[in-house]
Scaffold this motif. Structure first.
Motif, PDB file in Angstrom:
ATOM      1  N   ALA A 199       0.814  -1.222   0.000  1.00  0.00           N
ATOM      2  CA  ALA A 199       0.000   0.000   0.000  1.00  0.00           C
ATOM      3  C   ALA A 199       0.842   1.264   0.000  1.00  0.00           C
ATOM      4  CB  ALA A 199      -0.931   0.009   1.222  1.00  0.00           C
ATOM      5  N   ASP A 200       2.078   1.184   0.527  1.00  0.00           N
ATOM      6  CA  ASP A 200       2.925   2.377   0.587  1.00  0.00           C
ATOM      7  C   ASP A 200       4.376   1.948   0.501  1.00  0.00           C
ATOM      8  OD1 ASP A 200       3.545   1.346   3.154  1.00  0.00           O
ATOM      9  OD2 ASP A 200       1.976   2.570   4.075  1.00  0.00           O
ATOM     10  N   VAL A 201       5.285   2.932   0.577  1.00  0.00           N
ATOM     11  CA  VAL A 201       6.714   2.652   0.410  1.00  0.00           C
ATOM     12  C   VAL A 201       7.229   1.771   1.535  1.00  0.00           C
ATOM     13  CG1 VAL A 201       9.001   3.708   0.296  1.00  0.00           C
ATOM     14  CG2 VAL A 201       7.081   4.773  -0.885  1.00  0.00           C
ATOM     15  N   ALA A 202       6.731   1.979   2.775  1.00  0.00           N
ATOM     16  CA  ALA A 202       7.200   1.164   3.898  1.00  0.00           C
ATOM     17  C   ALA A 202       6.888  -0.315   3.676  1.00  0.00           C
ATOM     18  CB  ALA A 202       6.569   1.670   5.197  1.00  0.00           C
TER      19      ALA A 202
ATOM     20  N   THR B 296      10.287  -3.693  -8.621  1.00  0.00           N
ATOM     21  CA  THR B 296      10.175  -2.719  -7.529  1.00  0.00           C
ATOM     22  C   THR B 296       9.883  -1.329  -8.082  1.00  0.00           C
ATOM     23  OG1 THR B 296      11.695  -4.007  -6.152  1.00  0.00           O
ATOM     24  CG2 THR B 296      11.364  -1.690  -5.561  1.00  0.00           C
ATOM     25  N   ALA B 297      10.584  -0.960  -9.183  1.00  0.00           N
ATOM     26  CA  ALA B 297      10.344   0.350  -9.793  1.00  0.00           C
ATOM     27  C   ALA B 297       8.906   0.476 -10.270  1.00  0.00           C
ATOM     28  CB  ALA B 297      11.318   0.566 -10.951  1.00  0.00           C
ATOM     29  N   GLN B 298       8.383  -0.584 -10.917  1.00  0.00           N
ATOM     30  CA  GLN B 298       6.996  -0.530 -11.377  1.00  0.00           C
ATOM     31  C   GLN B 298       6.028  -0.437 -10.209  1.00  0.00           C
ATOM     32  OE1 GLN B 298       5.983  -3.394 -14.570  1.00  0.00           O
ATOM     33  NE2 GLN B 298       8.151  -3.858 -14.624  1.00  0.00           N
ATOM     34  N   ALA B 299       6.328  -1.190  -9.113  1.00  0.00           N
ATOM     35  CA  ALA B 299       5.463  -1.138  -7.936  1.00  0.00           C
ATOM     36  C   ALA B 299       5.477   0.253  -7.315  1.00  0.00           C
ATOM     37  CB  ALA B 299       5.906  -2.182  -6.910  1.00  0.00           C
ATOM     38  N   LEU B 300       6.657   0.906  -7.308  1.00  0.00           N
ATOM     39  CA  LEU B 300       6.735   2.276  -6.799  1.00  0.00           C
ATOM     40  C   LEU B 300       5.846   3.203  -7.612  1.00  0.00           C
ATOM     41  CD1 LEU B 300      10.551   2.652  -6.068  1.00  0.00           C
ATOM     42  CD2 LEU B 300       8.717   2.848  -4.388  1.00  0.00           C
ATOM     43  N   GLU B 301       5.882   3.045  -8.933  1.00  0.00           N
ATOM     44  CA  GLU B 301       5.070   3.902  -9.786  1.00  0.00           C
ATOM     45  C   GLU B 301       3.586   3.640  -9.554  1.00  0.00           C
ATOM     46  OE1 GLU B 301       6.024   5.729 -13.900  1.00  0.00           O
ATOM     47  OE2 GLU B 301       5.353   3.679 -14.242  1.00  0.00           O
ATOM     48  N   ARG B 302       3.214   2.354  -9.403  1.00  0.00           N
ATOM     49  CA  ARG B 302       1.807   2.044  -9.138  1.00  0.00           C
ATOM     50  C   ARG B 302       1.364   2.617  -7.799  1.00  0.00           C
ATOM     51  NH1 ARG B 302       3.158  -3.039 -11.514  1.00  0.00           N
ATOM     52  NH2 ARG B 302       3.549  -3.918  -9.455  1.00  0.00           N
ATOM     53  N   ALA B 303       2.245   2.534  -6.775  1.00  0.00           N
ATOM     54  CA  ALA B 303       1.891   3.069  -5.464  1.00  0.00           C
ATOM     55  C   ALA B 303       1.669   4.574  -5.536  1.00  0.00           C
ATOM     56  CB  ALA B 303       2.990   2.736  -4.448  1.00  0.00           C
ATOM     57  N   ALA B 304       2.535   5.264  -6.306  1.00  0.00           N
ATOM     58  CA  ALA B 304       2.359   6.707  -6.463  1.00  0.00           C
ATOM     59  C   ALA B 304       1.039   7.020  -7.159  1.00  0.00           C
ATOM     60  CB  ALA B 304       3.531   7.285  -7.243  1.00  0.00           C
TER      61      ALA B 304
ATOM     62  N   HIS C 272      19.884   0.717  -9.974  1.00  0.00           N
ATOM     63  CA  HIS C 272      18.955   1.786 -10.334  1.00  0.00           C
ATOM     64  C   HIS C 272      17.536   1.237 -10.440  1.00  0.00           C
ATOM     65  CE1 HIS C 272      21.533   5.304 -11.368  1.00  0.00           C
ATOM     66  NE2 HIS C 272      22.464   4.357 -11.315  1.00  0.00           N
ATOM     67  N   LEU C 273      16.593   2.025  -9.955  1.00  0.00           N
ATOM     68  CA  LEU C 273      15.167   1.719 -10.105  1.00  0.00           C
ATOM     69  C   LEU C 273      14.622   2.657 -11.172  1.00  0.00           C
ATOM     70  CD1 LEU C 273      14.167   1.461  -6.320  1.00  0.00           C
ATOM     71  CD2 LEU C 273      14.784  -0.395  -7.883  1.00  0.00           C
ATOM     72  N   ASP C 274      14.455   2.134 -12.381  1.00  0.00           N
ATOM     73  CA  ASP C 274      14.062   2.949 -13.518  1.00  0.00           C
ATOM     74  C   ASP C 274      12.808   2.391 -14.168  1.00  0.00           C
ATOM     75  OD1 ASP C 274      16.337   4.476 -13.129  1.00  0.00           O
ATOM     76  OD2 ASP C 274      17.533   3.271 -14.524  1.00  0.00           O
TER      77      ASP C 274
ATOM     78  N   ARG D 112      13.000   7.291 -16.835  1.00  0.00           N
ATOM     79  CA  ARG D 112      12.797   8.015 -15.576  1.00  0.00           C
ATOM     80  C   ARG D 112      13.430   7.256 -14.424  1.00  0.00           C
ATOM     81  NH1 ARG D 112       7.966   8.443 -13.820  1.00  0.00           N
ATOM     82  NH2 ARG D 112       7.084   6.797 -15.078  1.00  0.00           N
ATOM     83  N   HIS D 113      14.231   7.966 -13.640  1.00  0.00           N
ATOM     84  CA  HIS D 113      14.938   7.377 -12.508  1.00  0.00           C
ATOM     85  C   HIS D 113      14.122   7.614 -11.236  1.00  0.00           C
ATOM     86  CE1 HIS D 113      18.291   6.037 -10.042  1.00  0.00           C
ATOM     87  NE2 HIS D 113      18.158   7.131  -9.318  1.00  0.00           N
ATOM     88  N   LEU D 114      13.747   6.522 -10.548  1.00  0.00           N
ATOM     89  CA  LEU D 114      12.927   6.639  -9.346  1.00  0.00           C
ATOM     90  C   LEU D 114      13.728   6.533  -8.063  1.00  0.00           C
ATOM     91  CD1 LEU D 114       9.851   4.450 -10.369  1.00  0.00           C
ATOM     92  CD2 LEU D 114      10.243   6.882 -10.753  1.00  0.00           C
ATOM     93  N   GLY D 115      14.929   5.957  -8.130  1.00  0.00           N
ATOM     94  CA  GLY D 115      15.724   5.794  -6.919  1.00  0.00           C
ATOM     95  C   GLY D 115      16.728   4.679  -7.079  1.00  0.00           C
ATOM     96  N   LEU D 116      17.213   4.169  -5.926  1.00  0.00           N
ATOM     97  CA  LEU D 116      18.224   3.109  -5.897  1.00  0.00           C
ATOM     98  C   LEU D 116      17.761   1.995  -4.968  1.00  0.00           C
ATOM     99  CD1 LEU D 116      21.452   5.290  -5.497  1.00  0.00           C
ATOM    100  CD2 LEU D 116      20.662   4.191  -7.607  1.00  0.00           C
TER     101      LEU D 116
END
Length: 668
Positions: free
Chosen positions: A321-324, A407-415, A368-370, A374-378
């Motif tokens: 549900a979130d980054v944590a 992980t990068a895709q999941a970050l984008e979906r969470a956002a 890299h999380l891309d 687009r670079h989302l983080g590390l």
């Protein structure tokens, strides 16, 4: 008439545009000749923040507010005072017959997510709208114009369409067993979205391309590395997108898409193409890992278990549900799959001052999380034995690549989910504020103590049509109302407002009994375009007798029975045979019921949110209500309402509206 008194005084930012039009040369004529209905409808359009336009007269001349102008920039300001057919010629065959039907007296027309290709940015753009064409009658009752309230739903329709494709692509890792099968399995899925991908090809290194698509789409105008390249081909505007993954760019598949001529080449469209390519890259990486593991199956059985573990992690990532939570999933997955002691996510694109820190992290083994370019983080991993990422086996690095990509895709979906949640909460806040603005405080009445309550449902997207009302008539009688419009959305709240105001108008004279008021309300609904069904109880309290008692006359349209609390007696429901809901049948016969209330008695009107629970029979809820009220003997109306709401608790399945009135004593 001074300019300040003219019909354009409330036009806000459009006032200059309105005053610049030579209205006397338009079909509607000079403003001083305009009818009262036209002036009234235009002032209402100026007063709302929703996009509203008036289509006046047989030529459907356009008059609109600022919100409508912003929604259709290519049509303003030249569209003011212009016949609709001249402004919207590209869609006139779709909307013209609807307007003519409303003008002919066929009633209102409502469209949901209607697809319209409108030229508002220099090309016929694929758009979707919810809108309603409502008749505006003149002084003689004839329809003079059409009121159009519109909400653009293009973003929601495109998001649903694109999300559906991405969900289908998410199943590729389960069926893709070989990288050689990527085009064969992925292309049929991609072609289920012709709206965004009207013509496409997936060029896989080492595979013979399909000649027809390659001939139409052609080669890219320049080398395609990690970014999206957009240019021209025989098929029109075309995008070339490199599928992400490990290895040199020219060794990875290339997604080629002839862009839809009805969509703008903006970040939303191109970002979606990057997501598609990322999903293909994830499936390809899983297939690559599967092939590597299969080649060593006898000697490296652990790799097979690792692959299954990777699939489990990939299944867990979308649920975060979130980054944590996402960090926890990645940390557990890295530990199971790669033996890592710790996984740490560092989000955001570094600025120039962070270059040294990023370089140090990369030296320690950060990935890299891309998503596309687009670079989302590390993603940084640490091992207990000091092992370095560069020392991992080829299969482990493939798993790490899939883990980082997913992980990068999941970050984008969470956002995206967070943004959608904020938007949903904003819409709910607006609708709830609208609903609360219609639920006014009860009037002070000598000899009576009144209390009202409204509690919205716990779910963010649920805004119902529950309402209460209490007002005095011209004869001095107190009217008590409780009602519930079917549905849980802004339309239900809007219908509630219409019913409430109409009921007040019918009942104000005080000469009609509650049953007569409900019958007239029922008869008026079809003529006002109100199609919602509703339950309601309308009660009328007579002036007090010398002993403080009053007669309650009430009528119920399919609503729950009022609760009567008399000091020293058990609570009881004023149950009478149920009658039909409002809006169900115009000629419904309605009945008045009468009872004398002694001084000190309390009557409670309520909506079903108080007593109804999912999976529980309603009769049990009514038993609970009587039992709960038994402990409230002598309580004031405010205390009765607060006590019952406390017993229900904070999370309710439906809105709750309450009206409580107590005869406080002898009225002299």
């Amino acid at each position: 008439m001074t300019p300040a008194e003219g019909p354009f005084a409330a036009a806000g930012e459009l006032r200059g545009a309105y005053e610049a039009v030579d209205w006397s040369a338009t079909p509607v004529g000079a403003p001083e000749t305009w009818s009262t209905p036209l002036r009234t409808a235009l002032s209402l359009a100026f007063a709302t923040s929703f996009p509203v336009t008036l289509l006046w007269g047989p030529r459907f001349v356009l008059l609109y507010n600022a919100a409508y102008a912003r929604m259709l920039p290519g049509k303003h300001p030249w569209g003011l005072g212009t016949p609709c057919e001249d402004v919207f010629g590209e869609i006139w065959d779709q909307i013209g017959p609807l307007m003519r039907g409303v003008l002919a007296g066929d009633g209102a027309v409502r469209m949901v997510d209607q697809e319209l290709y409108i030229d508002r940015r220099g090309f016929p753009e694929e758009c979707y709208f919810d809108y309603c064409y409502s008749p505006v009658a003149g002084d003689d009752g004839a329809v003079e114009g059409v009121l159009d309230i519109a909400v653009e739903t293009t973003a929601q329709v495109l998001e649903r369409r694109r999300s559906a494709l991405l969900r289908r692509l998410a199943d590729l890792p389960r069926v893709l067993r070989s990288t050689a099968d990527l085009a064969r399995l992925a292309l049929p899925v991609l072609r289920t979205d012709p709206g965004d991908l009207p013509l496409l090809e997936l060029l896989v290194p080492g595979e013979a391309p399909r000649q027809r698509e390659v001939r139409l789409l052609g080669p890219p105008p320049r080398a395609v590395d990690e970014a999206v390249v957009v240019g021209a081909s025989a098929a029109g505007r075309t995008a070339w997108v490199r599928v992400p993954g490990v290895g040199p760019a020219h060794d990875r598949p290339l997604l080629v898409v002839a862009l839809s001529p009805g969509l703008a080449e903006d970040e939303h469209y191109l970002g979606f193409l990057r997501q598609v390519a990322a999903a293909l890259g994830g499936a390809l990486a899983v297939a690559s890992a599967a092939e590597a593991a299969q080649a060593r199956v006898e000697l490296q059985g652990a790799q097979v278990r690792r692959l299954l573990g990777l699939v489990r992690v990939l299944q867990e990532l979308p649920e975060a549900a979130d980054v944590a939570q996402l960090e926890g999933v990645v940390e557990r997955g890295a530990a199971r799959l790669l033996g890592a002691r710790r996984a740490q996510l560092s989000l955001g694109a570094p600025d120039d001052g962070d270059g040294v820190a990023v370089a140090a992290a990369e030296a320690r083994g950060a990935v890299h999380l891309d998503v596309g370019d687009r670079h989302l983080g590390l993603l940084e991993l640490a091992w207990a034995d000091g092992q370095h990422q560069t020392e991992l086996a080829e299969e482990d690095r493939a798993v790490l690549s899939v883990l980082a990509s997913s992980t990068a895709q999941a970050l984008e979906r969470a956002a995206a989910r967070e943004a959608e949640q904020r938007a949903t909460e904003a819409v709910r806040a607006i609708a709830e504020e609208l609903q609360r603005s219609l639920l006014t405080e009860p009037p002070p009445v000598t000899g009576l103590d009144l209390a009202v309550r409204y509690v919205p449902a716990a779910e963010h997207a649920q805004v119902g049509g529950d309402w209460y009302d209490a007002f005095t008539t011209a004869t001095g009688a107190l009217q008590l109302v409780i009602g519930d419009v079917t549905g849980h959305d802004q339309r239900a709240a809007a219908a509630m407002g219409q019913l409430r105001n109409l009921l007040r108008g019918i009942a104000h004279s005080g000469v009609r009994t509650p049953s007569q008021v409900l019958a007239e309300l029922d008869a008026a609904l079809p003529h006002l375009g109100v199609t919602s069904l509703a339950t309601a109880v309308l009660g009328s309290l007579s002036p007090a007798e010398p002993d403080g008692s009053r007669e309650l006359v009430w009528s119920s349209a399919g609503h729950l029975p009022p609760l009567l609390l008399v000091p020293g007696a058990a609570p009881r429901l004023l149950e009478e045979p149920a009658e039909l809901l409002l809006g169900l049948q115009v000629d419904t016969r309605r009945t008045d019921h009468r009872t004398v209330l002694p001084a000190g008695a309390t009557v409670l009107l309520y909506t079903d949110g108080l007593v109804e629970r999912r999976g529980v029979d309603l009769s049990k809820g009514l038993v609970w209500l009587r039992s709960a009220a038994a402990g409230l003997d002598g309580a004031s109306p405010d205390e009765v309402c607060d006590a019952l709401l406390d017993l229900v608790g904070g999370r309710v399945d439906d809105d709750i509206a309450l009206v409580a009135v107590r005869l406080v004593g002898r009225h002299l």
